[in-house]
Design a protein around this motif. Sequence first.
Motif, PDB file in Angstrom:
ATOM      1  N   GLY A  94       0.753  -1.338   0.239  1.00  0.00           N
ATOM      2  CA  GLY A  94      -0.005   0.001  -0.182  1.00  0.00           C
ATOM      3  C   GLY A  94       0.885   1.221   0.149  1.00  0.00           C
ATOM      4  N   PHE A  95       0.266   2.139  -0.164  1.00  0.00           N
ATOM      5  CA  PHE A  95       0.959   3.655  -0.446  1.00  0.00           C
ATOM      6  C   PHE A  95      -0.099   4.654  -0.112  1.00  0.00           C
ATOM      7  CE2 PHE A  95       3.088   7.093  -1.710  1.00  0.00           C
ATOM      8  CZ  PHE A  95       4.510   6.930  -1.332  1.00  0.00           C
ATOM      9  N   ALA A  96       0.111   5.866   0.400  1.00  0.00           N
ATOM     10  CA  ALA A  96      -0.755   7.133   0.606  1.00  0.00           C
ATOM     11  C   ALA A  96      -2.291   6.459   1.104  1.00  0.00           C
ATOM     12  CB  ALA A  96      -0.788   7.730  -0.611  1.00  0.00           C
ATOM     13  N   GLY A  97      -2.173   5.597   2.052  1.00  0.00           N
ATOM     14  CA  GLY A  97      -3.343   5.127   2.486  1.00  0.00           C
ATOM     15  C   GLY A  97      -4.253   4.241   1.967  1.00  0.00           C
ATOM     16  N   ALA A 138       9.081  -1.046  -4.828  1.00  0.00           N
ATOM     17  CA  ALA A 138       9.309  -0.940  -3.648  1.00  0.00           C
ATOM     18  C   ALA A 138       8.940  -0.180  -2.593  1.00  0.00           C
ATOM     19  CB  ALA A 138      10.951  -0.741  -3.544  1.00  0.00           C
ATOM     20  N   ASP A 139       8.454   1.114  -3.268  1.00  0.00           N
ATOM     21  CA  ASP A 139       7.597   2.006  -2.212  1.00  0.00           C
ATOM     22  C   ASP A 139       6.366   1.529  -1.723  1.00  0.00           C
ATOM     23  OD1 ASP A 139       9.524   4.292  -2.640  1.00  0.00           O
ATOM     24  OD2 ASP A 139       8.835   4.463  -4.443  1.00  0.00           O
ATOM     25  N   MET A 140       5.909   0.633  -2.506  1.00  0.00           N
ATOM     26  CA  MET A 140       4.348   0.109  -2.146  1.00  0.00           C
ATOM     27  C   MET A 140       4.460  -1.325  -1.281  1.00  0.00           C
ATOM     28  SD  MET A 140       3.262  -2.209  -4.308  1.00  0.00           S
ATOM     29  CE  MET A 140       1.692  -2.486  -3.685  1.00  0.00           C
ATOM     30  N   ALA A 141       5.588  -1.836  -1.535  1.00  0.00           N
ATOM     31  CA  ALA A 141       5.906  -3.416  -0.793  1.00  0.00           C
ATOM     32  C   ALA A 141       7.343  -3.682  -0.649  1.00  0.00           C
ATOM     33  CB  ALA A 141       5.418  -4.368  -2.061  1.00  0.00           C
ATOM     34  N   PRO A 142       7.736  -2.719   0.447  1.00  0.00           N
ATOM     35  CA  PRO A 142       9.187  -2.629   0.775  1.00  0.00           C
ATOM     36  C   PRO A 142       9.793  -4.008   1.518  1.00  0.00           C
ATOM     37  CG  PRO A 142       7.959  -1.534   2.427  1.00  0.00           C
ATOM     38  CD  PRO A 142       6.868  -1.605   1.154  1.00  0.00           C
ATOM     39  N   GLN A 174      15.085   5.027   0.653  1.00  0.00           N
ATOM     40  CA  GLN A 174      16.747   5.622   0.156  1.00  0.00           C
ATOM     41  C   GLN A 174      16.738   5.239  -1.357  1.00  0.00           C
ATOM     42  OE1 GLN A 174      18.650   3.504   3.179  1.00  0.00           O
ATOM     43  NE2 GLN A 174      18.836   5.314   4.447  1.00  0.00           N
ATOM     44  N   LEU A 175      16.239   4.199  -1.747  1.00  0.00           N
ATOM     45  CA  LEU A 175      16.434   3.734  -3.194  1.00  0.00           C
ATOM     46  C   LEU A 175      15.690   4.865  -4.078  1.00  0.00           C
ATOM     47  CD1 LEU A 175      15.482  -0.052  -3.091  1.00  0.00           C
ATOM     48  CD2 LEU A 175      17.703   0.911  -3.484  1.00  0.00           C
ATOM     49  N   HIS A 176      14.476   5.391  -3.736  1.00  0.00           N
ATOM     50  CA  HIS A 176      13.920   6.454  -4.359  1.00  0.00           C
ATOM     51  C   HIS A 176      14.560   7.707  -4.146  1.00  0.00           C
ATOM     52  CE1 HIS A 176       9.673   7.508  -6.063  1.00  0.00           C
ATOM     53  NE2 HIS A 176      10.534   8.614  -6.087  1.00  0.00           N
ATOM     54  N   PHE A 177      14.882   8.034  -2.929  1.00  0.00           N
ATOM     55  CA  PHE A 177      15.300   9.541  -2.757  1.00  0.00           C
ATOM     56  C   PHE A 177      16.788   9.894  -2.157  1.00  0.00           C
ATOM     57  CE2 PHE A 177      10.630   9.598  -1.836  1.00  0.00           C
ATOM     58  CZ  PHE A 177      10.325  10.475  -3.013  1.00  0.00           C
ATOM     59  N   ARG A 178      17.662   8.727  -2.056  1.00  0.00           N
ATOM     60  CA  ARG A 178      19.001   8.722  -1.859  1.00  0.00           C
ATOM     61  C   ARG A 178      19.770   7.579  -2.144  1.00  0.00           C
ATOM     62  NH1 ARG A 178      22.080   9.216   3.237  1.00  0.00           N
ATOM     63  NH2 ARG A 178      21.565   6.914   3.627  1.00  0.00           N
TER      64      ARG A 178
END
Length: 294
Positions: free
Chosen positions: A105-108, A180-184, A260-264
């Motif tokens: 999930g992501f953003a609720g 990865a953001d929604m299923a880390p 971090q994969l996304h933003f760093r």
Amino acid sequence: MVKNITSLALVACLTLPLIGCVTTTSQVANTENYIIDSQTYQATGKSERIKSIILHYTVSDNARSINTLTKGQVSAHYLILDHDDNKIYNLVPESERAWHAGNGGFAGRTILNDTSIGIEIVNSGIKHEYRNALKNGNLDYHPYEHFVDFDELQIKKVAQLVKDLAARYSISPKNIIGHADMAPSRKIDPGAKFPWHRLYTEYGIGAWYDDADKLSFMDTNAFAAATIPQIKQALRDYGYQLNDSDEWDKASRNVVYAFQLHFRPRNPTGTVDLETYAILKALNKKYADTNDFY
């Protein structure tokens, strides 16, 4: 005489309700062809059904990717190959549900297959020589150099496709995410080599922090004072799903790694350090008013 027969039939229908009564063709009124009017009245309480774009890599070559996504139990709306045939392949109509996201999930939102467009990019993911690098326990997560680069043509195709989709469906920049953001705890794609920052700076795609905000949050005292629950809540505020324990357990560190994969991406460690904390705070400042839920 006809009148009497009709009267008897009506009496029979009324007196034998449990048995029922067959109505003859002559008794059925003509059916009208009603018009669907979508112009006279319009509701204002609505929004686009598609809320997010989820980017994946296939961990395979072109032929196997095509076979898996067209004949197996997984699919995606779009497929981008790694050779220049001047095409982006539409495998599932946008109006239909592709099977690409899975649990998470992501953003609720959960069950993201229902409200997302899935894009698969042919890419091997982790370089062959590093496929087993985590098995001996010396590493918890793959570093930047373990990932495979994307081709220039793929990035241009992704940019064209995502820019068009985001505009047509009014998708929030925050909701252009990786698997990865929604299923880390299950996925790490599209990986550290996917150029999120370049897509943002060159094409205006997706979310990214402002450097000035990041610098302002590079405060060692504030970071030292921040509790684990506070940092976890900041991750939730941005959109990530994670537990509310008072420790950085593996599931929580998986979320940090995905972030971090996304933003760093140059230094994804799964550990919240000062820079990670500052980036998170900067993102929440920039996108605080973004409405993700309607």
